[in-house]
Write an enzyme that holds these catalytic residues in place. Structure first.
Site, PDB file in Angstrom:
ATOM      1  N   ASP A  47       5.432  -0.277  -2.111  1.00 16.77           N
ATOM      2  CA  ASP A  47       5.473  -1.122  -0.911  1.00 16.77           C
ATOM      3  C   ASP A  47       6.646  -2.102  -0.946  1.00 16.77           C
ATOM      4  O   ASP A  47       6.805  -2.876  -0.019  1.00 16.77           O
ATOM      5  CB  ASP A  47       4.156  -1.904  -0.756  1.00 16.77           C
ATOM      6  CG  ASP A  47       3.986  -2.971  -1.822  1.00 16.77           C
ATOM      7  OD1 ASP A  47       4.290  -2.691  -2.995  1.00 16.77           O
ATOM      8  OD2 ASP A  47       3.578  -4.096  -1.482  1.00 16.77           O
ATOM      9  N   ASP A  99       2.861   2.661  -7.295  1.00 18.79           N
ATOM     10  CA  ASP A  99       2.813   1.222  -7.481  1.00 18.79           C
ATOM     11  C   ASP A  99       1.373   0.777  -7.188  1.00 18.79           C
ATOM     12  O   ASP A  99       0.614   1.519  -6.549  1.00 18.79           O
ATOM     13  CB  ASP A  99       3.812   0.570  -6.521  1.00 18.79           C
ATOM     14  CG  ASP A  99       3.707  -0.934  -6.545  1.00 18.79           C
ATOM     15  OD1 ASP A  99       3.709  -1.512  -7.652  1.00 18.79           O
ATOM     16  OD2 ASP A  99       3.606  -1.541  -5.457  1.00 18.79           O
ATOM     17  N   ASP A 135      -0.141  -3.079  -6.622  1.00 19.19           N
ATOM     18  CA  ASP A 135      -0.348  -4.135  -5.619  1.00 19.19           C
ATOM     19  C   ASP A 135       0.294  -3.719  -4.296  1.00 19.19           C
ATOM     20  O   ASP A 135       1.484  -3.408  -4.258  1.00 19.19           O
ATOM     21  CB  ASP A 135       0.287  -5.460  -6.080  1.00 19.19           C
ATOM     22  CG  ASP A 135      -0.497  -6.116  -7.211  1.00 19.19           C
ATOM     23  OD1 ASP A 135      -1.559  -6.681  -6.927  1.00 19.19           O
ATOM     24  OD2 ASP A 135      -0.031  -6.052  -8.368  1.00 19.19           O
TER      25      ASP A 135
HETATM   26 MG   LIG Z   1       3.609  -3.489  -4.862  1.00 15.49          MG
END
Ligand SMILES: [Mg+2]
Length: 300
Positions: free
Chosen positions: A229, A26, A28
């Site tokens: 995240d 991922d 961001d």
């Molecule tokens: Mg993310």
């Protein structure tokens, strides 16, 4: 077994890397952060290079809908990530590929800037709907407003009109503050509520990215590691399709939030529990470079 998610040590990382041939990262909160997404998470680019050097097929996958494919590639290069453009999968790209796949020939309404107020337009019959629009596509939009909501909802009153969303993420974290930015999911929710229709979601946790990776690169979930995240997108996607999952704490989720899920009775929440966690993706380098302390001390 330790309670989930488990701390990752050198041995568990080595074992995991032995099992997988593909890594989905991922972006961001994992590779970069900040309101503009231009702050590199320290050494994240080195992690990508290291995994590639180990022969892993590395893909960057993002729900972020604010950039084109070209622009993502450019951004990756400027931040020191050495990845081909076809190894970057963004939710808008998946959406475009989906429209190609279903041979969509009509126009797509992407909520645009509306001149003047549409508040009275419904009664006056001056909404200005384009009869050729066959889909409404919604992503992140900082200028979202009532008029856009009204027009999108009006198109969706036609059951033939598709309702597509790039992603349903609820927030973006701004590092160093306790505030966060409402993300695309909030806007999608507004249109979903107003139109009483669920969207077809293109980004994580929908399986569209996996299907594309399977078709193009023969990616096998059981040989794939996903690092993210966000529990209800990255980790849920990974668990839904049997990938190895690692949560990093450099983004929107705390360890406490992940741990709390393990006691949640809702099976949907249980599917969001990661196998391992790391403070940051850079811990992979630290663990790989850690000397094998026991053996060294025994020899001395
Ligand atoms: Mg993310």
């Amino acid at each position: 077994m330790d309670s989930l998610p488990m701390t990752m040590d050198r041995d568990s990382l080595q074992q995991l890397l032995g099992e997988i041939d593909t890594v989905l990262l991922d972006c961001d909160g994992v590779l970069w952060q900040g309101a503009q997404g231009m702050d590199l998470i320290p050494r994240a680019n080195e992690v990508v290079s290291r995994l590639q050097a180990m022969g892993k097929n590395v893909f960057l996958i993002t729900n972020n809908s604010t950039r084109t494919q070209d622009s993502y590639h450019e951004k990756c290069r400027s931040l020191g990530f050495n990845v081909d453009q076809d190894h970057i999968l963004s939710a808008p790209y998946i959406l475009a590929q989906y429209l190609k796949e279903i041979d969509f020939r009509k126009k797509v309404y992407v909520p645009e800037k509306v001149e003047g107020s549409l508040y009275n337009a419904v009664a006056q019959g001056t909404l200005g709907l384009d009869p050729n629009v066959g889909a409404v596509a919604v992503g992140f939009d900082r200028d979202f407003n009532y008029d856009k909501l009204l027009r999108a909802t009006s198109y969706l009153a036609n059951p033939e009109c598709l309702f597509l969303a790039t992603n349903t993420d609820k927030k973006y974290v701004v590092t160093g503050t306790r505030h966060h930015l409402p993300a695309a999911g909030i806007l999608v929710n507004a249109i979903e509520n107003a139109s009483s229709r669920p969207p077809r979601v293109m980004g994580k946790p929908s399986l569209n990215m996996l299907y594309m990776l399977q078709a193009r690169y023969n990616v096998q979930p059981e040989k794939t590691l996903i690092i993210g995240d966000t529990l209800d997108t990255d980790i849920l996607l990974g668990n839904e399709c049997g990938m190895w999952t690692v949560l990093v704490l450099s983004g929107v989720t705390t360890l406490q939030e992940a741990r709390q899920l393990t006691t949640n009775q809702d099976p949907q929440k249980q599917k969001q529990v990661p196998l391992f966690y790391l403070q940051s993706v850079a811990d992979i380098l630290t663990l790989l470079d850690e000397p094998v302390s026991n053996q060294v001390s025994e020899q001395q």
